[in-house]
Design an enzyme around this catalytic site. Structure first.
Site, mmCIF file in Angstrom:
data_model
loop_
_atom_site.group_PDB
_atom_site.id
_atom_site.type_symbol
_atom_site.label_atom_id
_atom_site.label_comp_id
_atom_site.label_asym_id
_atom_site.label_seq_id
_atom_site.Cartn_x
_atom_site.Cartn_y
_atom_site.Cartn_z
ATOM 1 N N ASP A 211 2.576 3.310 -2.135
ATOM 2 C CA ASP A 211 4.009 3.378 -1.838
ATOM 3 C C ASP A 211 4.839 2.402 -2.644
ATOM 4 O O ASP A 211 6.057 2.519 -2.693
ATOM 5 C CB ASP A 211 4.251 3.102 -0.354
ATOM 6 C CG ASP A 211 4.105 1.631 -0.016
ATOM 7 O OD1 ASP A 211 3.113 1.032 -0.465
ATOM 8 O OD2 ASP A 211 4.975 1.095 0.683
ATOM 9 N N ASP B 242 2.291 0.519 -7.596
ATOM 10 C CA ASP B 242 1.315 1.604 -7.498
ATOM 11 C C ASP B 242 1.606 2.732 -8.479
ATOM 12 O O ASP B 242 0.782 3.641 -8.640
ATOM 13 C CB ASP B 242 1.303 2.184 -6.074
ATOM 14 C CG ASP B 242 0.767 1.198 -5.053
ATOM 15 O OD1 ASP B 242 -0.121 0.407 -5.418
ATOM 16 O OD2 ASP B 242 1.246 1.211 -3.907
ATOM 17 N N ASP C 137 -3.750 2.355 -1.129
ATOM 18 C CA ASP C 137 -3.152 1.022 -1.090
ATOM 19 C C ASP C 137 -3.134 0.603 0.385
ATOM 20 O O ASP C 137 -3.333 1.437 1.271
ATOM 21 C CB ASP C 137 -1.733 1.100 -1.657
ATOM 22 C CG ASP C 137 -0.979 -0.203 -1.525
ATOM 23 O OD1 ASP C 137 -1.562 -1.247 -1.846
ATOM 24 O OD2 ASP C 137 0.184 -0.177 -1.085
#
Length: 617
Positions: A511, A515, A318
């Site tokens: 995080d 996600d 990410d």
């Protein structure tokens, strides 16, 4: 050493002393010698025999206790008193080494995890009560004095101090906190006095979750550990049957064969066959690897994940909070038909009920008190933005997709950063440029991953194309995919899972709460634990407490070192076992060599496993 280990050492020393006395005195009456040796045996080996008897009644017959008991008692029956005691004595020395190794491994984790708070000072009825952290409720205020551990997660409402986060993150540099800062349980208050309003119950607090992760890590076995368990389950009864056949068949078919000689060979065979080196050293190796990772602020939830990390082939990241700091700042306001101040005010009010990093940055830029009564309606559009009624006006704040969905003509802004588009009463009112910063650690993380054999590094993000391209080019990523909704990330991870080799693993690093689905879907999910959301940490298999992406490479290195030692132990133990088993069956190996093949190999394998605790990356 523990009390149990001290007692074990004392028994070994007394038994050894009796054996020495029996050899030195060389009493004329062999009966007295044998009585001394039997007493020495009972002192050093009674617990092994008792365990064997108990396990027989429990249906667990073919374990190392059974093998050692039957081999040594059998040695007494054929008159080999010194060897019977020696086998048990050396076996217990090996057990002492193994207990020491396990104790050292456990301490390496428990010292780092010595973060469980004993009490909490809570304000009740204008007084401070010292209570168990479990008894503190959300919303109550606790007092943390200098030198005390913070018992629960919360927000500082009074005071400032430097906190030691080493137990959580492995980092030695203290962190400064003051009013309105969030603090995590498990940190140690270094100097100031803090009043903290609790925002999580103890069971949901950071310290409780970390302790749970560490305590349950050993319950998730690796393929290697499962293989050894199955191997021992079938291997042990097979060698017992072979030993019985070895003791009684040759004397029946070989002319002039001596029963006691073949019984001696069978007993030596049994001593050698004990799979202690594998059964003990393999789990110890993985436990050591988990401990070594914990020292660096990397929490691995099980040895199966530690093993899988060694095969990391594709790493998917990410962007926000993972490769970048996740600290957004409003850099530029471009208003159309309104003043810049009014545009920022409307955008801030519309986002006032959100805790998204963009919302927080807008509030910080506005930096004025927000009158909640002016916001009468809010609606979040997943992956696009928010719609709110502010002071009677309909305000849309979000990305290009939100503007397009509601048919609002807008002027595209191509500046690098996250572009927030604002429309008021269905008319485009301007943009706000919010920029994030790439983590310094990310610049060294990518080359380290490449160096550790990761074939492809990919970024999946919901951010704009321009920002994503900038981050990707700056860090040297293999590819990126921008402007993704949570379900788009899932689709991409599913596609990428098909691109890896049959033995390769896909690692996803994230995080945010969005996600969590891809963390669970990937072969290995890695969450940034310092700033990451609870949902991401729960869904992940590995938690990096320092928020440093370079720790992904560290975890891969630890995994590969652990697997190398595991394979060394398996090959070494099996090779020695097979060789001495053959020698025992042929009558070449004495019971002394059998002892080395069992206890000696176990001790060497355990000492090899302990090298993991000293790993440097």
């Amino acid at each position: 050493m523990s009390k149990k280990m001290n007692t074990q050492l004392f028994r070994i020393m007394i038994s050894f002393l009796l054996v020495v006395i029996s050899f030195l005195l060389k009493l004329d009456n062999e009966l007295y010698n044998n009585i001394l040796l039997v007493i020495a045996y009972m002192i050093v080996g009674y617990d092994i025999v008792l365990k064997a008897i108990r396990n027989i009644f429990k249906g667990k017959i073919f374990d190392e206790n059974f093998l050692m008991s039957i081999a040594t008692i059998g040695a007494f029956f054929i008159g080999e008193f010194p060897e019977a005691v020696a086998v048990m004595l050396f076996y217990q020395v090996g057990e002492l080494f193994q207990d020491y190794a396990v104790d050292k491994s456990r301490k390496s984790v428990s010292e780092l995890m010595d973060i469980r708070p004993d009490y909490a000072n809570v304000y009740r009825n204008s007084e401070i009560e010292k209570v168990d952290p479990d008894e503190v409720n959300i919303g109550e205020v606790i007092l943390v004095k200098p030198g005390e551990k913070i018992p629960l997660d919360g927000i500082v409402i009074e005071g400032e101090s430097m906190l030691s986060t080493q137990a959580l993150t492995g980092e030695t540099v203290p962190r400064k906190v003051s009013v309105n800062d969030e603090v995590l349980s498990g940190c140690v208050n270094n100097n100031g006095i803090l009043k903290i309003q609790v925002n999580k119950e103890f069971g949901e607090s950071t310290v409780s979750k970390i302790l749970d992760l560490v305590e349950n890590a050993s319950s998730r076995k690796s393929k290697s550990e499962n293989f050894i368990s199955k191997f021992a389950k079938y291997y042990t009864p097979i060698v017992v049957i072979i030993a019985v056949l070895l003791a009684f068949i040759p004397p029946l078919v070989i002319k002039n064969a001596i029963v006691s000689d073949w019984l001696y060979r069978a007993l030596s065979f049994l001593v050698v066959s004990c799979p202690c080196a594998l059964v003990i050293s393999i789990p110890l190796s993985f436990f050591g690897g988990i401990g070594a990772a914990s020292k660096m602020g990397i929490l691995i939830k099980g040895s199966n994940y530690l093993e899988a990390l060694a095969s990391s082939e594709i790493v998917v990241c990410d962007k926000t909070g993972t490769l970048t700091e996740g600290v957004f700042k409003a850099q530029k306001v471009d208003a159309i038909g309104y003043s810049d101040a009014d545009l920022l005010r409307y955008a801030c009010y519309a986002e006032s009920f959100s805790n998204h990093p963009i919302s927080i940055s807008l509030k910080q830029a506005y930096d004025k008190e927000i009158n909640d009564r002016l916001v009468t309606k809010t609606e979040e559009v997943s992956g696009k933005g928010v719609i709110a009624t502010v002071d009677g006006k309909t305000v849309l704040v979000g990305n290009e997709k939100l503007m397009s969905e509601y048919g609002i003509p807008f002027q595209k802004n191509d500046e690098v950063g996250t572009i927030v588009y604002v429309a008021i009463n269905n008319e485009f009112a301007g943009t706000i440029v919010i920029a994030d910063k790439i983590k310094e650690d990310s610049n060294k993380a990518i080359p380290l991953l490449k160096k550790n054999g990761v074939k492809k590094i990919i970024m999946l993000t919901g951010d704009s194309e321009s920002v994503s391209a900038y981050v990707s080019n700056t860090l040297g990523l293999d590819e990126y995919h921008a402007e993704l909704l949570p379900q788009d990330k899932v689709s991409w991870v599913e596609k990428l899972m098909n691109q890896k080799s049959s033995s390769g693993k896909l690692v996803f690093v994230g995080d945010g709460i969005n996600d969590a689905p891809v963390l669970a879907l990937s072969d290995i999910g890695v969450a940034m634990g310092g700033l990451g959301s609870d949902a991401a940490i729960e869904a992940a298999d590995v938690v990096i407490m320092t928020d440093e992406p370079s720790k992904i490479s560290n975890s891969i290195q630890i995994s590969r070192k652990t697997m190398r030692i595991v394979k060394e132990n398996i090959i070494f133990a099996i090779f020695i076992k097979i060789a001495v088993l053959v020698f025992s069956a042929l009558g070449i190996a004495t019971m002394w060599l059998a002892v080395f093949a069992d206890v000696g190999v176990s001790v060497l394998a355990v000492l090899n496993a302990l090298r993991i605790l000293k790993i440097r990356v």
